[in-house]
Scaffold this motif. Sequence first.
Motif, PDB file in Angstrom:
ATOM      1  N   ASN A  70       0.778  -1.296   0.032  1.00 44.36           N
ATOM      2  CA  ASN A  70       0.128  -0.184  -0.076  1.00 44.36           C
ATOM      3  C   ASN A  70       1.000   1.789   0.008  1.00 44.36           C
ATOM      4  OD1 ASN A  70       0.197   0.788   2.711  1.00 44.36           O
ATOM      5  ND2 ASN A  70      -0.129  -0.916   2.981  1.00 44.36           N
ATOM      6  N   PRO A  71      -0.072   2.663   0.158  1.00 44.98           N
ATOM      7  CA  PRO A  71       0.895   3.673  -0.365  1.00 44.98           C
ATOM      8  C   PRO A  71       2.034   4.040   0.691  1.00 44.98           C
ATOM      9  CG  PRO A  71      -1.139   4.122  -1.139  1.00 44.98           C
ATOM     10  CD  PRO A  71      -0.922   2.620  -0.285  1.00 44.98           C
ATOM     11  N   TYR A  72       1.636   3.652   2.052  1.00 43.02           N
ATOM     12  CA  TYR A  72       2.309   3.648   3.775  1.00 43.02           C
ATOM     13  C   TYR A  72       3.672   2.293   3.494  1.00 43.02           C
ATOM     14  CZ  TYR A  72      -1.892   6.447   4.177  1.00 43.02           C
ATOM     15  OH  TYR A  72      -2.994   7.195   3.638  1.00 43.02           O
ATOM     16  N   CYS A  73       3.547   2.228   2.743  1.00 41.05           N
ATOM     17  CA  CYS A  73       4.967   0.759   2.981  1.00 41.05           C
ATOM     18  C   CYS A  73       6.139   2.051   2.445  1.00 41.05           C
ATOM     19  CB  CYS A  73       4.632  -0.405   2.244  1.00 41.05           C
ATOM     20  SG  CYS A  73       3.745  -0.942   2.521  1.00 41.05           S
ATOM     21  N   GLN A  74       7.399   1.495   3.632  1.00 41.88           N
ATOM     22  CA  GLN A  74       8.367   2.028   2.529  1.00 41.88           C
ATOM     23  C   GLN A  74       9.096   1.053   1.807  1.00 41.88           C
ATOM     24  OE1 GLN A  74      11.651   2.266   5.856  1.00 41.88           O
ATOM     25  NE2 GLN A  74      10.024   3.661   7.832  1.00 41.88           N
ATOM     26  N   ILE A  75       9.756   1.467   0.848  1.00 41.72           N
ATOM     27  CA  ILE A  75      10.015   1.195  -0.872  1.00 41.72           C
ATOM     28  C   ILE A  75      11.390   1.464  -0.957  1.00 41.72           C
ATOM     29  CG2 ILE A  75      10.005   0.657  -3.591  1.00 41.72           C
ATOM     30  CD1 ILE A  75       6.843   1.952  -3.159  1.00 41.72           C
ATOM     31  N   ASP A  76      12.350   0.384  -1.794  1.00 44.84           N
ATOM     32  CA  ASP A  76      13.873   0.352  -1.168  1.00 44.84           C
ATOM     33  C   ASP A  76      13.410  -0.095  -3.008  1.00 44.84           C
ATOM     34  OD1 ASP A  76      16.363   0.505  -2.279  1.00 44.84           O
ATOM     35  OD2 ASP A  76      17.313  -0.741  -0.172  1.00 44.84           O
ATOM     36  N   TYR A  77      13.892   1.527  -4.140  1.00 45.68           N
ATOM     37  CA  TYR A  77      13.839   1.219  -5.223  1.00 45.68           C
ATOM     38  C   TYR A  77      14.469   0.445  -6.170  1.00 45.68           C
ATOM     39  CZ  TYR A  77       9.892   3.773  -5.971  1.00 45.68           C
ATOM     40  OH  TYR A  77       8.479   4.164  -5.045  1.00 45.68           O
ATOM     41  N   ARG A  78      16.292   0.544  -5.196  1.00 50.26           N
ATOM     42  CA  ARG A  78      17.143   0.012  -6.159  1.00 50.26           C
ATOM     43  C   ARG A  78      17.342  -1.728  -5.377  1.00 50.26           C
ATOM     44  NH1 ARG A  78      22.619   3.963  -4.551  1.00 50.26           N
ATOM     45  NH2 ARG A  78      22.035   5.566  -5.931  1.00 50.26           N
ATOM     46  N   ALA A  79      17.172  -2.130  -4.121  1.00 52.57           N
ATOM     47  CA  ALA A  79      17.106  -3.264  -4.022  1.00 52.57           C
ATOM     48  C   ALA A  79      15.652  -4.014  -4.503  1.00 52.57           C
ATOM     49  CB  ALA A  79      17.349  -3.474  -2.331  1.00 52.57           C
ATOM     50  N   LYS A  80      15.097  -3.103  -5.326  1.00 53.55           N
ATOM     51  CA  LYS A  80      13.211  -3.774  -5.256  1.00 53.55           C
ATOM     52  C   LYS A  80      12.913  -4.322  -4.091  1.00 53.55           C
ATOM     53  CE  LYS A  80      13.460  -2.487  -9.641  1.00 53.55           C
ATOM     54  NZ  LYS A  80      14.950  -1.990  -9.415  1.00 53.55           N
ATOM     55  N   LEU A  81      12.673  -3.967  -2.874  1.00 53.82           N
ATOM     56  CA  LEU A  81      12.077  -4.458  -1.608  1.00 53.82           C
ATOM     57  C   LEU A  81      11.391  -3.471  -0.688  1.00 53.82           C
ATOM     58  CD1 LEU A  81      15.093  -5.742   0.256  1.00 53.82           C
ATOM     59  CD2 LEU A  81      13.474  -6.718  -0.701  1.00 53.82           C
ATOM     60  N   PRO A 102      11.360   5.484  -9.054  1.00 54.94           N
ATOM     61  CA  PRO A 102      10.422   6.875  -8.329  1.00 54.94           C
ATOM     62  C   PRO A 102       9.108   7.139  -9.948  1.00 54.94           C
ATOM     63  CG  PRO A 102      12.228   6.172  -7.645  1.00 54.94           C
ATOM     64  CD  PRO A 102      12.644   5.487  -8.595  1.00 54.94           C
ATOM     65  N   GLU A 103       9.971   7.266 -10.381  1.00 61.79           N
ATOM     66  CA  GLU A 103       8.718   7.840 -11.998  1.00 61.79           C
ATOM     67  C   GLU A 103       7.787   6.890 -12.635  1.00 61.79           C
ATOM     68  OE1 GLU A 103      12.497   8.151 -11.683  1.00 61.79           O
ATOM     69  OE2 GLU A 103      12.404   9.652 -11.336  1.00 61.79           O
ATOM     70  N   VAL A 109       1.265   1.852  -4.596  1.00 63.49           N
ATOM     71  CA  VAL A 109       1.581   2.627  -4.085  1.00 63.49           C
ATOM     72  C   VAL A 109       1.791   4.396  -4.184  1.00 63.49           C
ATOM     73  CG1 VAL A 109       3.896   0.883  -3.102  1.00 63.49           C
ATOM     74  CG2 VAL A 109       4.056   2.467  -5.787  1.00 63.49           C
ATOM     75  N   ILE A 110       0.899   4.521  -4.982  1.00 61.17           N
ATOM     76  CA  ILE A 110       0.764   5.446  -5.292  1.00 61.17           C
ATOM     77  C   ILE A 110      -0.060   6.295  -4.117  1.00 61.17           C
ATOM     78  CG2 ILE A 110      -0.679   7.819  -6.970  1.00 61.17           C
ATOM     79  CD1 ILE A 110       0.344   5.989  -8.814  1.00 61.17           C
ATOM     80  N   PRO A 111       1.075   7.549  -3.933  1.00 61.51           N
ATOM     81  CA  PRO A 111      -0.300   7.944  -2.473  1.00 61.51           C
ATOM     82  C   PRO A 111      -1.775   7.872  -2.712  1.00 61.51           C
ATOM     83  CG  PRO A 111       1.925   9.294  -3.380  1.00 61.51           C
ATOM     84  CD  PRO A 111       1.480   7.956  -4.098  1.00 61.51           C
ATOM     85  N   ASP A 112      -2.617   9.382  -3.816  1.00 63.05           N
ATOM     86  CA  ASP A 112      -3.888   9.121  -3.416  1.00 63.05           C
ATOM     87  C   ASP A 112      -4.247   7.558  -3.784  1.00 63.05           C
ATOM     88  OD1 ASP A 112      -3.697  11.793  -3.626  1.00 63.05           O
ATOM     89  OD2 ASP A 112      -2.986  12.035  -5.632  1.00 63.05           O
ATOM     90  N   TYR A 113      -3.901   6.827  -3.524  1.00 67.62           N
ATOM     91  CA  TYR A 113      -4.622   5.301  -4.397  1.00 67.62           C
ATOM     92  C   TYR A 113      -4.612   4.573  -3.195  1.00 67.62           C
ATOM     93  CZ  TYR A 113      -4.704   5.867  -9.503  1.00 67.62           C
ATOM     94  OH  TYR A 113      -4.645   6.971 -10.504  1.00 67.62           O
ATOM     95  N   SER A 114      -5.466   5.040  -1.610  1.00 64.88           N
ATOM     96  CA  SER A 114      -4.592   4.118  -0.691  1.00 64.88           C
ATOM     97  C   SER A 114      -6.361   3.129  -0.887  1.00 64.88           C
ATOM     98  CB  SER A 114      -5.778   5.212   0.858  1.00 64.88           C
ATOM     99  OG  SER A 114      -6.663   6.273   0.325  1.00 64.88           O
ATOM    100  N   SER A 115      -7.519   3.467  -1.990  1.00 69.06           N
ATOM    101  CA  SER A 115      -8.208   2.341  -1.667  1.00 69.06           C
ATOM    102  C   SER A 115      -8.313   2.294  -4.167  1.00 69.06           C
ATOM    103  CB  SER A 115      -9.727   2.875  -2.032  1.00 69.06           C
ATOM    104  OG  SER A 115      -9.701   2.867  -0.106  1.00 69.06           O
ATOM    105  N   ILE A 116      -7.743   0.848  -3.770  1.00 63.53           N
ATOM    106  CA  ILE A 116      -7.439   0.251  -4.962  1.00 63.53           C
ATOM    107  C   ILE A 116      -8.616  -0.641  -5.156  1.00 63.53           C
ATOM    108  CG2 ILE A 116      -5.620  -1.276  -4.206  1.00 63.53           C
ATOM    109  CD1 ILE A 116      -4.222  -0.477  -6.904  1.00 63.53           C
ATOM    110  N   GLU A 117      -8.534  -1.105  -6.675  1.00 65.06           N
ATOM    111  CA  GLU A 117      -9.255  -2.597  -6.548  1.00 65.06           C
ATOM    112  C   GLU A 117      -8.646  -3.336  -7.137  1.00 65.06           C
ATOM    113  OE1 GLU A 117     -13.801  -3.226  -5.555  1.00 65.06           O
ATOM    114  OE2 GLU A 117     -13.937  -3.044  -7.889  1.00 65.06           O
TER     115      GLU A 117
END
Length: 774
Positions: A70-81, A102-103, A109-117
Amino acid sequence: MSYADFIQQSEDRDGVRLTWNVWPSSRLESTRCVIPLGAMYQPLKERQNLPVVTYEPVLCSRQTCRAVLNPYCQIDYRAKLWVCNFCHQRNAFPQHYSAISPEHQPAEVIPDYSSIEYTVQQRAPLPVVYLFVVDLCVDEDDLTALKESLQMSLSLLPPNAMVGLVTYGKMVHIHELGCEGIAKIHAFHGKKDYTSKQVQALLNLSGGAGAPAAARPQTQQPPGQQQQPQQTEPSSYRFLQPLEQCDMNLTDLISALQPDSWPVPEGRRSDRSTGSALSVAISLLECTYPNVGARIMMFVGGPATQGPGMVVSNDLHETIRTHHDMEKENCRYMKKALKHYNQLAQRATTNGHVVDLFACSLRQPGLHEMASVCDLTGGHMVLGDSFDTALFKQSFQRVFLKDKLGHMKMAFGAQVEVKVCRELKVKGALGPVVSLGRKGASVSDEELGVGGTSAWKLCGMDDRTTVGVFFDVVNQHATPIPQGQLGAIQFITTYQHSSGQRRIRVTTVTRNWADGTMIQHIGAGFDQECAAVMMARVAVCKAEHGEGPDVLRWLDRTLIRLCQKFGQYTKDDANSFRIETNFSLYPQFVFHLRRSQFLQVFNNSPDETAFYRNKLNREDVTSCLIMIQPVLYAYSFEGPPEPVLLDSASIKPDRILLLDSFFHILIFHGETIAAWRKAKYHEQENYENFRQLLQAPVDDAQEILRNRFPVPRYIDCDEGGSQARFLLTRVNPSATHNTSNPWGQQEGGAAVLTDDVSLQVFMEHLKKLAVDGQ
């Protein structure tokens, strides 16, 4: 952004409202806040820009967590974690996420998408089953109107929907749909309770064969190969067929229905086998379409008088039970009937089937005993006087409302699972839910509502269905939460869409923590509307379990403790009491809840009480608030329509009032207005303004009626008329026959003949008890 704006934005985006929007950081502080931490969650909340993706959700790898990315998870884009914000587990992204950056972020994980289907891929969409169960013990006019409504509903169903017909009177009949030339009916004795195996044997059905065969598309042989024998249709096709195949046949069967032919002696009620009919219908679906989305739509025209589930005998000298009889335990049939319908409800929920009850009768049809089949399966409950009224016809038609894409606004076989951070535990839920018994570290030892689990089943739901979930703060006072850490709750709803697709809607919400020294911050995040609705559901739950007057005392004690905690006052000085704006309406809500039909059963039948409580337990916050404290609008020559206080002082001779109590829409004409209308001034050309004044509340009432389900009763009355009681029982009696100004002449209001205390007296006593130093 103010907290009010934040609360509204959260509801619009996620369909979630919380009692507290800043959470107490310890168990001790949570207890001192009096109102429990809870959320009103609307799983199918309509949202124009809700993102829908066509891949599986990414889950946390820890088996005891399994929260969704979800958007509130921490993401490491380099390590793909990514780091789970519930259990802090480090997880690797799946291989197909290797291009994220990040791009180029995935939607979840987009901040506005706290709800997703998520739309989950499957082999073939499953059809929805609709089984009509029709009471034939009604008069001819009622049956004619019901047949017209049933035939209308066939035009609203999708062509691939499976349909069937069961009728009942003294006997129960299952109609075959594939017969040519002559109708074929299978009859069951109305006094017997049939098990699923008995129905399966009597109808010669092959167990569970209906669903897979119906969902499986027919295949063609490749050219050059020998033609194989055509696959035989499942045995259930005799009783349940796709609408496109049996439309004409079913329409003819419905047209040919006649009132029950068994004679009814004078002084007797019709022999009505409601309990047996519902048992046969549930058994039919149980052995043909288990765990497939299905609705049993039952039309009841009176009380069951024989067989399992009977609520009264067929002797008219014997009256059906009242609330007084229930208090005195003078109900001969009630316990057995309750047990029978509870067992049927459990069978229906086990198989994921929904039961709708459309009860139309001038007498009590027995909804009190049957309520559990709606409450547990998430079915609709409609209570009316006749099948030939707009209330029933329009309500029934609105069951089949469709969205912009042409899909029905209903879902089946849903499961709601709640994930919480380590500082919280799940206490339980209140709504049309059944426990899935999913225990774990996130489940609290304390239970409130349907507890002991973190996941629940909803057999059926629509865009208005709302579940109240309660939480327990378990963090200890001696263990402070790190600065900046957010508390998190995640709702994972898996359901069968009306199109047959399997979908998963994930909603994640976070809030800030605050310790005991920041009580003002905690108080600023209080949502009094959400709190009032959730406490009303708890109060109704307590009332249904036989606590009666104790519920009112519990409500009063809770309100006093809340005012003592968050009020500002000088000890033993009631005049010094002050409370913040976001708490100021809560005492008013409690006052009206104490007087409402949910807790005061006087002048209501047990069936009406069951109907009202069913709606409170499933509608959203706004609708429930209208039920608790109705909305009152005033129309006069002095200016445009305006909302006014729900008070007897608002009743004036030169005013028209529009009352919306959710169940009733009432237009009340003051004494002077009523006299002018009776003199027909509005029909004269010189009184165009008066005509417009009379028409304005009618137009507004029609707008409310157009969007409400079930359709409310529409009442047009004058001051002093018998129907005016619907308004007088709901307003605050600030002027009564006992006050010093008995008829409210000076203030222009009307007096209410009641011994109830007014809101003003209620608030005075509340202030005295809140500032009491003892």
